[in-house]
Design a protein around this motif. Structure first.
Motif, PDB file in Angstrom:
ATOM      1  N   VAL A 123       0.881  -1.347   0.099  1.00 40.38           N
ATOM      2  CA  VAL A 123      -0.029   0.122  -0.026  1.00 40.38           C
ATOM      3  C   VAL A 123       0.821   1.230   0.012  1.00 40.38           C
ATOM      4  N   PHE A 124       0.530   2.142  -0.936  1.00 37.86           N
ATOM      5  CA  PHE A 124       1.616   3.322  -0.939  1.00 37.86           C
ATOM      6  C   PHE A 124       0.337   4.426  -0.682  1.00 37.86           C
ATOM      7  N   HIS A 125       1.087   5.628  -0.305  1.00 39.85           N
ATOM      8  CA  HIS A 125       0.452   6.947   0.095  1.00 39.85           C
ATOM      9  C   HIS A 125      -0.197   7.596  -1.308  1.00 39.85           C
ATOM     10  N   GLU A 126      -1.431   7.926  -1.136  1.00 35.51           N
ATOM     11  CA  GLU A 126      -2.014   8.767  -2.249  1.00 35.51           C
ATOM     12  C   GLU A 126      -1.226  10.089  -2.704  1.00 35.51           C
ATOM     13  N   ALA A 127      -0.718  10.707  -1.577  1.00 34.58           N
ATOM     14  CA  ALA A 127      -0.173  11.903  -1.953  1.00 34.58           C
ATOM     15  C   ALA A 127       1.233  11.860  -2.880  1.00 34.58           C
ATOM     16  N   VAL A 128       1.831  10.742  -2.867  1.00 35.24           N
ATOM     17  CA  VAL A 128       2.830  10.374  -3.641  1.00 35.24           C
ATOM     18  C   VAL A 128       2.487  10.094  -4.991  1.00 35.24           C
ATOM     19  N   SER A 129       1.349   9.207  -5.251  1.00 37.88           N
ATOM     20  CA  SER A 129       1.073   8.554  -6.308  1.00 37.88           C
ATOM     21  C   SER A 129       0.214   9.947  -7.321  1.00 37.88           C
ATOM     22  N   SER A 199       5.787  18.839   4.527  1.00 37.91           N
ATOM     23  CA  SER A 199       5.633  17.969   5.699  1.00 37.91           C
ATOM     24  C   SER A 199       4.793  16.601   5.305  1.00 37.91           C
ATOM     25  N   ILE A 200       3.776  17.042   4.434  1.00 36.50           N
ATOM     26  CA  ILE A 200       3.044  15.627   3.879  1.00 36.50           C
ATOM     27  C   ILE A 200       4.090  14.614   3.611  1.00 36.50           C
ATOM     28  N   PHE A 201       4.907  14.759   2.572  1.00 37.63           N
ATOM     29  CA  PHE A 201       5.891  14.033   2.222  1.00 37.63           C
ATOM     30  C   PHE A 201       7.008  13.403   3.261  1.00 37.63           C
ATOM     31  N   ASP A 202       7.430  14.234   4.115  1.00 37.95           N
ATOM     32  CA  ASP A 202       8.180  13.716   5.442  1.00 37.95           C
ATOM     33  C   ASP A 202       7.582  12.898   6.020  1.00 37.95           C
ATOM     34  N   GLU A 203       6.123  13.041   6.138  1.00 38.73           N
ATOM     35  CA  GLU A 203       5.499  11.994   7.174  1.00 38.73           C
ATOM     36  C   GLU A 203       5.430  10.580   6.565  1.00 38.73           C
ATOM     37  N   VAL A 204       5.094  10.633   5.303  1.00 41.10           N
ATOM     38  CA  VAL A 204       4.886   9.462   4.388  1.00 41.10           C
ATOM     39  C   VAL A 204       6.131   8.785   4.454  1.00 41.10           C
ATOM     40  N   LEU A 205       7.335   9.581   4.219  1.00 43.97           N
ATOM     41  CA  LEU A 205       8.811   8.812   4.042  1.00 43.97           C
ATOM     42  C   LEU A 205       9.259   8.327   5.352  1.00 43.97           C
ATOM     43  N   GLU A 206       8.701   8.994   6.461  1.00 43.06           N
ATOM     44  CA  GLU A 206       9.250   8.431   7.702  1.00 43.06           C
ATOM     45  C   GLU A 206       8.637   7.086   8.144  1.00 43.06           C
ATOM     46  N   GLN A 207       7.174   7.201   7.782  1.00 41.76           N
ATOM     47  CA  GLN A 207       6.416   6.105   8.084  1.00 41.76           C
ATOM     48  C   GLN A 207       7.044   4.904   7.167  1.00 41.76           C
ATOM     49  N   ASP A 208       7.488   5.186   5.957  1.00 44.02           N
ATOM     50  CA  ASP A 208       8.081   3.985   4.992  1.00 44.02           C
ATOM     51  C   ASP A 208       9.392   3.465   5.866  1.00 44.02           C
ATOM     52  N   ASN A 344      -3.336   4.433 -13.749  1.00 40.37           N
ATOM     53  CA  ASN A 344      -4.626   3.515 -13.366  1.00 40.37           C
ATOM     54  C   ASN A 344      -4.443   2.478 -12.501  1.00 40.37           C
ATOM     55  N   PHE A 345      -2.937   2.057 -12.511  1.00 38.76           N
ATOM     56  CA  PHE A 345      -2.430   1.217 -11.597  1.00 38.76           C
ATOM     57  C   PHE A 345      -2.281   1.794 -10.232  1.00 38.76           C
ATOM     58  N   LEU A 346      -1.833   3.238 -10.103  1.00 39.22           N
ATOM     59  CA  LEU A 346      -1.553   3.966  -8.977  1.00 39.22           C
ATOM     60  C   LEU A 346      -2.857   4.469  -8.104  1.00 39.22           C
ATOM     61  N   ARG A 347      -3.892   4.334  -8.973  1.00 36.78           N
ATOM     62  CA  ARG A 347      -5.077   5.079  -8.388  1.00 36.78           C
ATOM     63  C   ARG A 347      -5.556   4.219  -7.328  1.00 36.78           C
ATOM     64  N   ASP A 348      -5.570   3.166  -6.998  1.00 37.25           N
ATOM     65  CA  ASP A 348      -5.979   2.334  -6.069  1.00 37.25           C
ATOM     66  C   ASP A 348      -5.323   2.313  -4.596  1.00 37.25           C
ATOM     67  N   GLY A 349      -4.015   2.803  -4.896  1.00 33.35           N
ATOM     68  CA  GLY A 349      -3.251   3.095  -3.705  1.00 33.35           C
ATOM     69  C   GLY A 349      -2.399   1.792  -3.242  1.00 33.35           C
ATOM     70  N   LYS A 350      -2.636   0.589  -4.295  1.00 29.16           N
ATOM     71  CA  LYS A 350      -2.079  -0.635  -3.894  1.00 29.16           C
ATOM     72  C   LYS A 350      -1.496  -1.373  -4.995  1.00 29.16           C
ATOM     73  N   SER A 351      -0.312  -2.093  -4.639  1.00 26.71           N
ATOM     74  CA  SER A 351       0.352  -2.858  -6.073  1.00 26.71           C
ATOM     75  C   SER A 351       0.486  -4.224  -5.434  1.00 26.71           C
ATOM     76  N   ASN A 352       0.654  -4.972  -6.768  1.00 26.84           N
ATOM     77  CA  ASN A 352       0.883  -6.546  -6.518  1.00 26.84           C
ATOM     78  C   ASN A 352       1.749  -6.805  -7.558  1.00 26.84           C
TER      79      ASN A 352
END
Length: 393
Positions: A123-129, A199-208, A344-352
């Motif tokens: 699962v990835f963050h929607e802000a990045v995608s 700040s949004i991206f900092d938060e996302v990357l720290e969580q990662d 289209n692949f990024l839209r759902d916020g998940k990848s496999n």
């Protein structure tokens, strides 16, 4: 994975030596310098990554992608400088699009695939995608407009509405104006990432980072000091520049041997210049740092479209070269479709792994098709129309 690449270091002195010792062995010089670029670009990526850890999160990631795109900028500048009678311009144009395709389809596909092998989905963050795919779509359409303008009017230019020379001149002016506008978009992207929304991206990357499954090993690993980073970057840049110069000098000989211009630009050049970046991103996806991996796939694609491509057009303008954004329509269609597929692949916020595998397979199809696509000077392209004649050739 990046460490394995270090076994290729002996190719670096070999490539430099053969260039001076046997300048007549064109295929060997090309092949050795092609391989030599991988470990040097890898060192540049590693030193850039170490330097990035000493800087604030988002600034660090952007600094890293900028450093790795230095390889591409160097290659583009050497290509445009060595261009005679527009012989290398098709290679540069194909390399611009190929670079974006390699990041979007091959690199992102391998990231999704590698990450998906160890877990059901990532699962990835929607802000990045969202920011990434939105900007790429804008960049794709920006790059498409001069080609669309030219193609739409090339029929009229041969029926007397206006001359082919006027059409070519107008397309070049539109390309230069578009380049300046895309550079403004790049500055907005940097401001958005570094100032207003960092700040949004900092938060996302720290969580990662917290989710990094390789973190324990990471802590034990010795890191480079700031001075060592700078020295490593200087050495890597010197080697990369030398390899790039030697590589570009041999391109015309390799094309004469039967490797199509478009294949050279769209597939061969981007694969080597992006090798280090791809290894870093795949490694991150494997360790479950999917947002970092996304940053490393989307960031350089955006940088190529909004910074490197406009830069080479403006430098070409300054050098009096005929560089413009009038790409093959076939190539630009591939680019826009790829951006839509990835978006289209990024839209759902998940990848496999299946989504990743499909992206890589699409890239393979493009590579096969490009091999059979005729060279621009064979008159099949929208890049050149007959000057002052009343018919096509």
């Amino acid at each position: 994975m990046s460490m394995i690449v270090n076994v290729l270091w002996p190719f670096v002195p070999a490539a430099i030596t053969i260039h001076f010792a046997r300048p007549d062995l064109h295929v060997w010089i090309f092949a050795l310098n092609y391989i030599a670029m991988v470990p040097t670009a890898n060192l540049l990526g590693f030193a850039g990554g170490e330097l990035a850890k000493k800087l604030p999160k988002v600034l660090g990631v952007l600094m890293e992608t900028t450093l790795s795109s230095v390889v591409e900028i160097v290659l583009f500048m050497i290509l445009i400088h060595n261009d005679n009678n527009n012989n290398l311009i098709p290679v540069i144009q194909a390399a611009i699009l190929g670079s974006i395709l390699a990041n979007l389809l091959l690199c992102l596909g391998l990231c999704f695939f590698a990450g998906g092998l160890r877990r059901n989905e990532q699962v990835f963050h929607e802000a990045v995608s969202e920011v990434g795919s939105g900007l790429l779509l804008v960049a794709g359409f920006g790059l498409l407009i001069p080609s669309a303008f030219y193609s739409a009017l090339s029929g009229s230019a041969t029926t007397g509405t206006f001359t082919p020379e006027e059409l070519i001149s107008n397309t070049r002016k539109i390309s230069r104006a578009t380049s300046i506008i895309l550079l403004v978009a790049f500055l907005m992207f940097m401001w958005f990432n570094l100032r207003s929304h960092h700040s949004i991206f900092d938060e996302v990357l720290e969580q990662d980072e917290a989710e990094d499954e390789d973190r324990s090993k990471e802590l034990k690993r010795a890191k480079l000091t700031f001075t060592e980073c700078i020295i490593a970057i200087a050495i890597a840049l010197t080697c990369v520049c030398m390899s790039a110069v030697f590589l570009v000098q041999e391109i015309s000989y390799i094309v004469e041997r039967g490797v199509p211009d478009n294949f050279m630009g769209l597939i061969l050049v981007p694969l080597v210049e992006k090798a280090a970046e791809h290894l870093t991103a795949i490694d991150e996806a494997w360790d479950n740092q999917i947002n970092f991996a996304l940053f490393h796939c989307l960031g350089p694609s955006i940088q190529t479209a909004l910074l490197n491509a406009p830069l080479v057009v403006i430098v070409g303008w300054g050098l009096g070269k005929d560089m413009d954004l009038n790409f093959e329509i076939f190539m630009i269609v591939l680019l826009v479709l790829s951006i839509l597929v990835v978006g289209n692949f990024l839209r759902d916020g998940k990848s496999n792994y299946m989504e990743g595998g499909l992206c890589v397979l699409v890239y393979v199809i493009i590579a096969v098709t490009t091999w059979y696509y005729p060279n621009p000077h064979e008159g099949t392209t929208n890049v050149q129309i007959p000057m002052g004649e009343g018919h096509g050739h």
